[in-house]
Design a protein around this motif. Sequence first.
Motif, PDB file in Angstrom:
ATOM      1  N   VAL A 184       0.835  -1.202   0.000  1.00 40.01           N
ATOM      2  CA  VAL A 184       0.000   0.000   0.000  1.00 40.01           C
ATOM      3  C   VAL A 184       0.870   1.253   0.000  1.00 40.01           C
ATOM      4  O   VAL A 184       0.623   2.204  -0.757  1.00 40.01           O
ATOM      5  N   THR A 185       1.899   1.276   0.845  1.00 39.10           N
ATOM      6  CA  THR A 185       2.758   2.465   0.903  1.00 39.10           C
ATOM      7  C   THR A 185       3.605   2.595  -0.366  1.00 39.10           C
ATOM      8  O   THR A 185       3.996   3.710  -0.730  1.00 39.10           O
ATOM      9  N   GLY A 186       3.891   1.484  -1.043  1.00 43.82           N
ATOM     10  CA  GLY A 186       4.545   1.587  -2.341  1.00 43.82           C
ATOM     11  C   GLY A 186       3.665   2.337  -3.322  1.00 43.82           C
ATOM     12  O   GLY A 186       4.150   3.167  -4.110  1.00 43.82           O
ATOM     13  N   PHE A 187       2.359   2.080  -3.262  1.00 38.15           N
ATOM     14  CA  PHE A 187       1.416   2.796  -4.127  1.00 38.15           C
ATOM     15  C   PHE A 187       1.338   4.271  -3.742  1.00 38.15           C
ATOM     16  O   PHE A 187       1.363   5.155  -4.607  1.00 38.15           O
ATOM     17  N   THR A 188       1.237   4.556  -2.442  1.00 40.28           N
ATOM     18  CA  THR A 188       1.116   5.957  -2.013  1.00 40.28           C
ATOM     19  C   THR A 188       2.401   6.735  -2.297  1.00 40.28           C
ATOM     20  O   THR A 188       2.350   7.924  -2.634  1.00 40.28           O
ATOM     21  N   LEU A 189       3.553   6.099  -2.172  1.00 36.96           N
ATOM     22  CA  LEU A 189       4.808   6.772  -2.506  1.00 36.96           C
ATOM     23  C   LEU A 189       4.890   7.055  -4.005  1.00 36.96           C
ATOM     24  O   LEU A 189       5.389   8.105  -4.421  1.00 36.96           O
ATOM     25  N   ASN A 190       4.395   6.128  -4.809  1.00 42.94           N
ATOM     26  CA  ASN A 190       4.425   6.315  -6.258  1.00 42.94           C
ATOM     27  C   ASN A 190       3.527   7.463  -6.705  1.00 42.94           C
ATOM     28  O   ASN A 190       3.754   8.069  -7.759  1.00 42.94           O
ATOM     29  N   HIS A 191       2.511   7.768  -5.890  1.00 44.54           N
ATOM     30  CA  HIS A 191       1.574   8.839  -6.234  1.00 44.54           C
ATOM     31  C   HIS A 191       1.610   9.956  -5.188  1.00 44.54           C
ATOM     32  O   HIS A 191       0.600  10.644  -4.974  1.00 44.54           O
ATOM     33  N   ALA A 192       2.773  10.141  -4.571  1.00 39.05           N
ATOM     34  CA  ALA A 192       2.874  11.122  -3.485  1.00 39.05           C
ATOM     35  C   ALA A 192       2.519  12.532  -3.941  1.00 39.05           C
ATOM     36  O   ALA A 192       1.914  13.305  -3.188  1.00 39.05           O
ATOM     37  N   ALA A 193       2.878  12.890  -5.177  1.00 39.44           N
ATOM     38  CA  ALA A 193       2.614  14.250  -5.660  1.00 39.44           C
ATOM     39  C   ALA A 193       1.121  14.516  -5.821  1.00 39.44           C
ATOM     40  O   ALA A 193       0.691  15.676  -5.817  1.00 39.44           O
ATOM     41  N   ARG A 194       0.318  13.462  -5.970  1.00 39.19           N
ATOM     42  CA  ARG A 194      -1.121  13.641  -6.191  1.00 39.19           C
ATOM     43  C   ARG A 194      -1.916  13.580  -4.900  1.00 39.19           C
ATOM     44  O   ARG A 194      -3.122  13.856  -4.895  1.00 39.19           O
ATOM     45  N   ILE A 195      -1.285  13.164  -3.827  1.00 39.76           N
ATOM     46  CA  ILE A 195      -1.982  13.028  -2.548  1.00 39.76           C
ATOM     47  C   ILE A 195      -1.666  14.250  -1.693  1.00 39.76           C
ATOM     48  O   ILE A 195      -0.527  14.472  -1.297  1.00 39.76           O
TER      49      ILE A 195
END
Length: 207
Positions: A37-48
């Motif tokens: 899950v955190t791999g996904f959130t890190l990959n989209h950090a700029a959008r969150i």
Amino acid sequence: MRDTVDRQRRAFWLKHLHRWHWISSAISLVVLLLFSVTGFTLNHAARIEASPRVERHAATLPPDLLGQLVAQRPKSAPLPPAVATFITTQTGAPVDGRAGDWSDDEVAVSLPRPGGDGWVSIDRETGEIQYETTDRGWLAYVNDLHKGRNTGPVWSWFIDVFALACVVFALTGLLLLQMHAGQRRMTWPMVALGLVLPVVVALLFIH
């Protein structure tokens, strides 16, 4: 006779591979989900979007404690215990035992942590204490756990143990695939796809 020996050997390896596969999967299951899950959130950090919360506290050292800072001139050292205790009591800053950067004018103590940051500055002439802490929220916290950022040695050791459990899980899974491949014709094409696909993506789309 030989067929019997082969079947016994196969049964032996199947038993032990299944055992190590389920043990390693049980150990790594929860953290593997967290890191996925955190791999996904890190990959989209700029959008969150995140809304950091900043808190500031101030205090002043009494003359006797200020004298302990004036008397010392190290470049990098923890604050004197009495000074650290006073700062923690007055501001809540956990400075005890943490190295500070000493200059002629001030002592600055950095207080990084997962999901946030902080610092303490003590003026060596006036005794004025400034403490600022930034909390970037739970998402930043779990992302920093994923990266091992400012998490300390115990979490680093835990990640190493977890990574080893994942390696055991993957290798025992691969060996189990090999043992059952004769009855599942798509086994090796799927394994090959899992290897070739990231290589192709990297070669074509990473510049």
